[in-house]
Motif scaffolding. Structure first.
Motif, PDB file in Angstrom:
ATOM      1  N   VAL A 221       0.829  -1.211   0.000  1.00  0.00           N
ATOM      2  CA  VAL A 221       0.000   0.000   0.000  1.00  0.00           C
ATOM      3  C   VAL A 221       0.862   1.259   0.000  1.00  0.00           C
ATOM      4  O   VAL A 221       0.641   2.175  -0.814  1.00  0.00           O
ATOM      5  CB  VAL A 221      -0.978  -0.023   1.188  1.00  0.00           C
ATOM      6  N   PRO A 222       1.876   1.382   0.875  1.00  0.00           N
ATOM      7  CA  PRO A 222       2.694   2.597   0.846  1.00  0.00           C
ATOM      8  C   PRO A 222       3.399   2.815  -0.496  1.00  0.00           C
ATOM      9  O   PRO A 222       3.554   3.955  -0.948  1.00  0.00           O
ATOM     10  CB  PRO A 222       3.708   2.378   1.979  1.00  0.00           C
ATOM     11  N   TRP A 223       3.844   1.735  -1.116  1.00  0.00           N
ATOM     12  CA  TRP A 223       4.538   1.854  -2.401  1.00  0.00           C
ATOM     13  C   TRP A 223       3.598   2.399  -3.470  1.00  0.00           C
ATOM     14  O   TRP A 223       3.961   3.308  -4.231  1.00  0.00           O
ATOM     15  CB  TRP A 223       5.091   0.497  -2.803  1.00  0.00           C
ATOM     16  N   LEU A 224       2.390   1.854  -3.547  1.00  0.00           N
ATOM     17  CA  LEU A 224       1.416   2.333  -4.527  1.00  0.00           C
ATOM     18  C   LEU A 224       1.019   3.782  -4.252  1.00  0.00           C
ATOM     19  O   LEU A 224       0.852   4.587  -5.182  1.00  0.00           O
ATOM     20  CB  LEU A 224       0.177   1.436  -4.527  1.00  0.00           C
ATOM     21  N   GLN A 225       0.855   4.108  -2.983  1.00  0.00           N
ATOM     22  CA  GLN A 225       0.493   5.485  -2.642  1.00  0.00           C
ATOM     23  C   GLN A 225       1.613   6.454  -3.024  1.00  0.00           C
ATOM     24  O   GLN A 225       1.351   7.550  -3.533  1.00  0.00           O
ATOM     25  CB  GLN A 225       0.183   5.581  -1.146  1.00  0.00           C
ATOM     26  N   ARG A 226       2.842   6.056  -2.795  1.00  0.00           N
ATOM     27  CA  ARG A 226       3.972   6.918  -3.165  1.00  0.00           C
ATOM     28  C   ARG A 226       4.063   7.045  -4.689  1.00  0.00           C
ATOM     29  O   ARG A 226       4.342   8.133  -5.213  1.00  0.00           O
ATOM     30  CB  ARG A 226       5.275   6.365  -2.599  1.00  0.00           C
ATOM     31  N   LEU A 227       3.836   5.950  -5.413  1.00  0.00           N
ATOM     32  CA  LEU A 227       3.857   6.003  -6.873  1.00  0.00           C
ATOM     33  C   LEU A 227       2.796   6.972  -7.390  1.00  0.00           C
ATOM     34  O   LEU A 227       3.060   7.766  -8.303  1.00  0.00           O
ATOM     35  CB  LEU A 227       3.631   4.605  -7.448  1.00  0.00           C
ATOM     36  N   ARG A 228       1.615   6.924  -6.794  1.00  0.00           N
ATOM     37  CA  ARG A 228       0.556   7.852  -7.196  1.00  0.00           C
ATOM     38  C   ARG A 228       0.970   9.295  -6.906  1.00  0.00           C
ATOM     39  O   ARG A 228       0.731  10.208  -7.723  1.00  0.00           O
ATOM     40  CB  ARG A 228      -0.747   7.510  -6.471  1.00  0.00           C
ATOM     41  N   ALA A 229       1.588   9.535  -5.766  1.00  0.00           N
ATOM     42  CA  ALA A 229       2.003  10.893  -5.404  1.00  0.00           C
ATOM     43  C   ALA A 229       3.079  11.410  -6.355  1.00  0.00           C
ATOM     44  O   ALA A 229       3.036  12.572  -6.796  1.00  0.00           O
ATOM     45  CB  ALA A 229       2.510  10.920  -3.965  1.00  0.00           C
ATOM     46  N   ILE A 230       4.048  10.557  -6.702  1.00  0.00           N
ATOM     47  CA  ILE A 230       5.121  10.957  -7.610  1.00  0.00           C
ATOM     48  C   ILE A 230       4.561  11.318  -8.976  1.00  0.00           C
ATOM     49  O   ILE A 230       4.922  12.341  -9.575  1.00  0.00           O
ATOM     50  CB  ILE A 230       6.165   9.828  -7.736  1.00  0.00           C
ATOM     51  N   THR A 231       3.677  10.476  -9.491  1.00  0.00           N
ATOM     52  CA  THR A 231       3.135  10.718 -10.828  1.00  0.00           C
ATOM     53  C   THR A 231       2.234  11.939 -10.846  1.00  0.00           C
ATOM     54  O   THR A 231       2.284  12.752 -11.782  1.00  0.00           O
ATOM     55  CB  THR A 231       2.376   9.482 -11.341  1.00  0.00           C
ATOM     56  N   ALA A 232       1.410  12.091  -9.811  1.00  0.00           N
ATOM     57  CA  ALA A 232       0.492  13.237  -9.779  1.00  0.00           C
ATOM     58  C   ALA A 232       1.263  14.552  -9.701  1.00  0.00           C
ATOM     59  O   ALA A 232       0.912  15.541 -10.363  1.00  0.00           O
ATOM     60  CB  ALA A 232      -0.458  13.108  -8.597  1.00  0.00           C
ATOM     61  N   GLU A 233       2.320  14.569  -8.913  1.00  0.00           N
ATOM     62  CA  GLU A 233       3.094  15.797  -8.726  1.00  0.00           C
ATOM     63  C   GLU A 233       3.739  16.255 -10.030  1.00  0.00           C
ATOM     64  O   GLU A 233       3.892  17.459 -10.269  1.00  0.00           O
ATOM     65  CB  GLU A 233       4.173  15.558  -7.667  1.00  0.00           C
ATOM     66  N   ARG A 234       4.086  15.311 -10.904  1.00  0.00           N
ATOM     67  CA  ARG A 234       4.827  15.653 -12.117  1.00  0.00           C
ATOM     68  C   ARG A 234       3.982  15.575 -13.382  1.00  0.00           C
ATOM     69  O   ARG A 234       4.511  15.670 -14.494  1.00  0.00           O
ATOM     70  CB  ARG A 234       6.047  14.730 -12.243  1.00  0.00           C
ATOM     71  N   GLY A 235       2.682  15.383 -13.258  1.00  0.00           N
ATOM     72  CA  GLY A 235       1.832  15.328 -14.434  1.00  0.00           C
ATOM     73  C   GLY A 235       2.027  14.082 -15.281  1.00  0.00           C
ATOM     74  O   GLY A 235       1.800  14.091 -16.492  1.00  0.00           O
ATOM     75  N   ILE A 236       2.456  12.996 -14.634  1.00  0.00           N
ATOM     76  CA  ILE A 236       2.618  11.710 -15.314  1.00  0.00           C
ATOM     77  C   ILE A 236       1.336  10.901 -15.096  1.00  0.00           C
ATOM     78  O   ILE A 236       0.878  10.768 -13.952  1.00  0.00           O
ATOM     79  CB  ILE A 236       3.825  10.939 -14.750  1.00  0.00           C
ATOM     80  N   LEU A 237       0.770  10.373 -16.153  1.00  0.00           N
ATOM     81  CA  LEU A 237      -0.460   9.600 -16.012  1.00  0.00           C
ATOM     82  C   LEU A 237      -0.157   8.228 -15.419  1.00  0.00           C
ATOM     83  O   LEU A 237       0.828   7.589 -15.788  1.00  0.00           O
ATOM     84  CB  LEU A 237      -1.154   9.456 -17.362  1.00  0.00           C
ATOM     85  N   LEU A 238      -1.012   7.786 -14.513  1.00  0.00           N
ATOM     86  CA  LEU A 238      -0.850   6.481 -13.873  1.00  0.00           C
ATOM     87  C   LEU A 238      -1.883   5.511 -14.438  1.00  0.00           C
ATOM     88  O   LEU A 238      -3.093   5.743 -14.326  1.00  0.00           O
ATOM     89  CB  LEU A 238      -1.008   6.594 -12.359  1.00  0.00           C
ATOM     90  N   ILE A 239      -1.379   4.436 -15.049  1.00  0.00           N
ATOM     91  CA  ILE A 239      -2.231   3.388 -15.616  1.00  0.00           C
ATOM     92  C   ILE A 239      -2.164   2.171 -14.717  1.00  0.00           C
ATOM     93  O   ILE A 239      -1.088   1.615 -14.497  1.00  0.00           O
ATOM     94  CB  ILE A 239      -1.776   2.991 -17.035  1.00  0.00           C
ATOM     95  N   LEU A 240      -3.289   1.737 -14.189  1.00  0.00           N
ATOM     96  CA  LEU A 240      -3.358   0.487 -13.423  1.00  0.00           C
ATOM     97  C   LEU A 240      -3.889  -0.620 -14.327  1.00  0.00           C
ATOM     98  O   LEU A 240      -4.996  -0.523 -14.855  1.00  0.00           O
ATOM     99  CB  LEU A 240      -4.259   0.653 -12.202  1.00  0.00           C
ATOM    100  N   ASP A 241      -3.076  -1.633 -14.511  1.00  0.00           N
ATOM    101  CA  ASP A 241      -3.480  -2.796 -15.297  1.00  0.00           C
ATOM    102  C   ASP A 241      -4.187  -3.769 -14.356  1.00  0.00           C
ATOM    103  O   ASP A 241      -3.566  -4.448 -13.546  1.00  0.00           O
ATOM    104  CB  ASP A 241      -2.252  -3.443 -15.928  1.00  0.00           C
ATOM    105  N   GLU A 242      -5.514  -3.811 -14.479  1.00  0.00           N
ATOM    106  CA  GLU A 242      -6.351  -4.654 -13.618  1.00  0.00           C
ATOM    107  C   GLU A 242      -6.895  -5.860 -14.373  1.00  0.00           C
ATOM    108  O   GLU A 242      -7.893  -6.452 -13.965  1.00  0.00           O
ATOM    109  CB  GLU A 242      -7.512  -3.813 -13.076  1.00  0.00           C
ATOM    110  N   ILE A 243      -6.224  -6.225 -15.451  1.00  0.00           N
ATOM    111  CA  ILE A 243      -6.761  -7.261 -16.331  1.00  0.00           C
ATOM    112  C   ILE A 243      -6.858  -8.610 -15.627  1.00  0.00           C
ATOM    113  O   ILE A 243      -7.871  -9.299 -15.733  1.00  0.00           O
ATOM    114  CB  ILE A 243      -5.925  -7.335 -17.619  1.00  0.00           C
ATOM    115  N   GLN A 244      -5.823  -8.985 -14.883  1.00  0.00           N
ATOM    116  CA  GLN A 244      -5.894 -10.242 -14.135  1.00  0.00           C
ATOM    117  C   GLN A 244      -6.215 -10.039 -12.660  1.00  0.00           C
ATOM    118  O   GLN A 244      -6.947 -10.828 -12.072  1.00  0.00           O
ATOM    119  CB  GLN A 244      -4.583 -11.027 -14.253  1.00  0.00           C
TER     120      GLN A 244
END
Length: 424
Positions: A221-244
């Motif tokens: 959970v902390p890793w995903l939350q940090r990834l979201r924060a990093i991408t949001a801060e820099r205008g990088i789109l976050l794609i979650l692959d939920e296929i499986q």
């Protein structure tokens, strides 16, 4: 007639690319719930679920009845991306049971019916929306085998089949890849802030909250939350692959829900239709939906039979929390039994990882062990696959609707198979 004779036409005429039939060498004829039935009448317990396509089991009667009724009234089968009553009903059900309860405002794009096509669409629109080309993907990722999706996939076995260079992807270490106590996002953040790192500002990051084919690697959970924060801060789109990992496989409808994050794009396929019929879609935030009409098309992006069974699945399994609670109870049984198997064989160094009904028994001490257990289990009437870079993980993907008795019976077969392999 022997299995070898039954499979003769496949060996004679089907391409060498065929895969699963080599692991499960029999002709299957019927299936119901968590049971596969061979043409010879032999029954097999299914811990594979079509690689995550059959979360609600085989031939779920809720879906079968709805599909028969739709066919009998001459409902539209093929509609491209035209408006149909079946699509309308699905969109309304998805909005009511999935989007609104989670506070999501995403739009739906119906792509071609494979998960890889959904990934291709997500990558294309992310690049259009940002005007940038680089995408960050992670070690041991699996996103599909068409060229764009394959570029984001990590496994060399698949990448070597491309025949061309796979460009515009930067590979970074997934959570846990460098061992416990190392936050792999330190590297990502350092590279983003260093003009000498060689990492151009990415258009997007694509990630699985739980890697399936990569070996049941679970992002914290902390890793995903940090990834979201990093991408949001820099205008990088976050794609979650939920296929499986999505559609209830890890407990909640989406695997990313555990982290309380909101991705910019989400790819969904496999079990979204409920019935096993092909269907894929991309969820995208309105501001990311920069497509021009017809810019990503496909002949089979309007599978109306899949819309019918998908709607029924949402209405019957996701209208309240009862199904989530059921998955949690079954998950606790699976996790406890796997831990017991690992503890009973300390010399093997087995470990257990996973979430919901997506678990792996990791055999890193002997990477061939998982495959040998799978083979022995098949001879005893259990279908179970392996995953991981070296196929070192025995992968548990039972139907979310499996009964506890069936689950324990399958786990008993795993124990027997392990014992037989060790004895041999």
């Amino acid at each position: 007639m022997s299995d070898a004779a039954n499979l003769d036409v496949f060996n004679r005429r089907e391409s060498e690319v065929r895969g699963y039939v080599r692991s499960f060498p029999t002709v299957f004829d019927r299936a119901i719930g968590s049971t596969l039935i061979g043409a010879d009448g032999r029954e097999y317990l299914d811990f594979f679920a079509g690689a995550g396509v059959l979360n609600y089991g085989h031939n779920n009667p809720l879906f079968t009845r709805a599909l028969i009724e739709y066919l009998e009234r001459d409902g539209i089968i093929h509609g491209l991306d035209m408006a149909t009553s079946a699509k309308q009903a699905f969109i309304e059900a998805f909005e009511r049971h999935i989007l609104e309860p989670r506070g999501l405002d995403h739009k739906l794009q119906f792509t071609g019916p494979t998960g890889a096509n959904a990934v291709e669409a997500a990558l294309k629109v992310a690049r259009q929306a940002t005007g940038r080309s680089t995408v960050v993907a992670f070690t041991n990722a699996f996103h599909g085998l068409s060229l764009g999706a394959l570029a984001a996939t990590g496994n060399s076995h698949y990448r070597e089949a491309a025949g061309v260079s796979l460009d515009d992807i930067v590979r970074l270490p997934y959570d846990g890849y460098l061992g416990d106590g190392v936050d792999t996002l330190d590297l990502f953040e350092k590279m983003l802030g260093d003009p000498g790192s060689g990492l151009d500002l990415p258009a997007a990051v694509i990630v699985e909250a739980v890697q399936g084919e990569g070996g049941i690697n679970v992002a914290s959970v902390p890793w995903l939350q940090r990834l979201r924060a990093i991408t949001a801060e820099r205008g990088i789109l976050l794609i979650l692959d939920e296929i499986q990992a999505g559609v209830g496989r890890t407990g909640a409808f989406f695997a990313f829900e555990a982290a309380g994050i909101v991705p910019d794009l989400v790819t969904v396929s496999k079990s979204i239709s409920g019935s096993g019929l092909p269907m894929s879609l991309v969820l995208l935030r309105p501001e990311v939906d920069v497509w021009k009409p017809g810019a990503h098309t496909g002949t089979f992006r309007g599978n109306n039979l899949a819309f019918v069974s998908a709607r029924v699945a949402l209405e019957n399994y996701w209208a309240d929390d009862e199904f989530v609670d059921t998955i949690a109870r079954t998950s606790s049984v699976l996790a406890a039994e796997l831990e017991e198997i690992a503890a009973a064989n300390p010399s093997l160094g087995l470990t257990v990882r996973g979430r919901g009904l997506m678990y792996g028994l990791v055999c890193e001490g002997d990477p061939t062990l998982a495959g040998r257990i799978s083979k022995a289990a098949f001879t005893r009437g259990l279908v179970i696959e392996t995953s991981g870079a070296h196929d070192e993980v025995l992968k548990f993907l039972p139907a979310l609707t499996i009964g506890e008795d069936e689950l324990r019976r399958g786990l008993a077969i795993v124990r027997e198979s392990l014992a037989a392999v060790l004895a041999a």
